[in-house]
Design an enzyme around this catalytic site. Structure first.
Site, PDB file in Angstrom:
ATOM      1  N   LYS A  62       0.834  -1.213   0.000  1.00  0.00           N
ATOM      2  CA  LYS A  62       0.000   0.000   0.000  1.00  0.00           C
ATOM      3  C   LYS A  62       0.863   1.254   0.000  1.00  0.00           C
ATOM      4  O   LYS A  62       0.440   2.313  -0.474  1.00  0.00           O
ATOM      5  CB  LYS A  62      -0.972  -0.014   1.183  1.00  0.00           C
ATOM      6  CG  LYS A  62      -0.332  -0.048   2.569  1.00  0.00           C
ATOM      7  CD  LYS A  62       0.029   1.320   3.098  1.00  0.00           C
ATOM      8  CE  LYS A  62       0.831   1.238   4.382  1.00  0.00           C
ATOM      9  NZ  LYS A  62       1.262   2.575   4.851  1.00  0.00           N
ATOM     10  N   THR A 111      -3.370   5.932   3.911  1.00  0.00           N
ATOM     11  CA  THR A 111      -2.130   6.512   3.405  1.00  0.00           C
ATOM     12  C   THR A 111      -2.293   7.168   2.043  1.00  0.00           C
ATOM     13  O   THR A 111      -1.470   8.011   1.670  1.00  0.00           O
ATOM     14  CB  THR A 111      -1.018   5.456   3.325  1.00  0.00           C
ATOM     15  OG1 THR A 111      -1.475   4.349   2.558  1.00  0.00           O
ATOM     16  CG2 THR A 111      -0.628   4.973   4.695  1.00  0.00           C
TER      17      THR A 111
END
Length: 316
Positions: A182, A239
């Site tokens: 990610k 994020t």
């Protein structure tokens, strides 16, 4: 006593929330002078405005960790192997709190731990979390990946606090790769926003990035449902949408044509390592590929977007 190896923002934040349960926590940092200042003033330069509880023992002496049965390893992924090789440690449980893939070995954190600490039960803690939120006592949920579920139950109980909720799984590979991959997609999203490509582009990168994460992780033995949980989708959402993310901030700087932030971004190295893993397994990762080239300076954001948009049309 619980030990935390690494006095950066995340390691310090974990020490703070664990200490608030009344347990003694030993917080180790490599810079002895800085650790002495932290001990004296009960504050850390990595977490301004946050006071360390009295039950945290900051130290620069690794021997202080000798009595810790559980050790949380909160050092950067690319430094983990060297840190464990340098320090004579023998914990019963070693919990990685770093995200990434080692560039040299292409191993995740638990494999690095198992090589360096063969007598310890290795596990990993990952998920959507900012150090400042944890340190301030804001509600946070993380995944604990531990191959031995009985040990996972023990660690889940030991590491959960009033504001930090731990979920457990035996899918260690899924937790590792969700947290690692990610970061790569967050760099891509930051670059899109920094270049003014808009929120629709970011949403597309997140969605297709999630597809890439699933392809590589399942090819390496992870369970899809793990990637759809906290350590995958949850962390991806956080994020890719917040400037607090160091990986998003790196991408944003690249997209805006500015100097890269000084804070470490684990996704930069992981992009290269993920490509190597994908090539070994015949997995196509177009977003990861252009992100790796962006970070190296081999591709502009404009060229990266053209590369992605000009590919052959296909089914979702």
């Amino acid at each position: 006593m619980i030990g935390v190896l690494g006095a950066g923002a995340f390691g310090t934040a974990l020490a703070i929330t664990l200490a608030q349960t009344g347990r003694l926590v030993c917080l180790w940092g490599r810079d002895k002078d800085m650790m002495e200042r932290i001990a004296a003033f009960r504050t850390s330069p990595r977490l301004p405005g946050v006071t360390l509880p009295d039950s945290i023992a900051p130290t620069g002496d690794a021997a202080m960790l000798a009595d810790c049965e559980t050790l949380i390893l909160a050092v950067p992924m690319q430094q983990l192997a060297a840190a464990l090789a340098d320090l004579a440690l023998s914990p019963r449980h070693a919990v990685a709190a770093c995200k990434g893939v080692d560039l040299i070995t292409l191993h995740g954190p638990t494999a690095i731990i198992e090589c360096a600490l063969p007598m310890a039960q290795a596990s990993i803690l990952s998920g959507p979390s900012f150090a400042a939120d944890i340190a301030r006592g804001l509600p946070t949920a993380l995944s604990l990946g531990c191959a031995d579920d009985a040990v996972g139950v023990t660690l889940q109980d030991q590491l959960s606090t009033a504001t930090l909720r731990i979920y457990r799984t035996t899918d260690v590979v899924g937790v590792e790769l969700g947290g690692a991959l990610k970061n790569v997609i967050a760099i891509a999203c930051g670059a899109a926003i920094g270049a003014g490509l808009g929120d629709s582009a970011r949403a597309a990168l997140m969605t297709r990035g999630m597809a890439e994460m699933l392809r590589l992780a399942t090819a390496m033995g992870a369970r899809p449902e793990t990637l759809m949980g906290l350590s995958g989708l949850g962390d991806l959402a956080l994020t890719c949408a917040s400037p607090q993310s160091r990986n998003f901030a790196l991408g944003h700087a690249i997209g805006a044509g500015k100097d890269a932030p000084t804070a470490l971004s684990e996704g930069a190295a992981t992009a290269q390592a993920a490509l190597a893993l994908a090539n070994d397994r015949g997995v196509d990762l177009p977003i990861t590929r252009v992100t790796a080239a962006l970070v190296k300076g081999d591709l502009t954001v404009k060229d990266a977007m053209r590369d992605l948009l000009d590919r052959d049309l296909t089914k979702e």
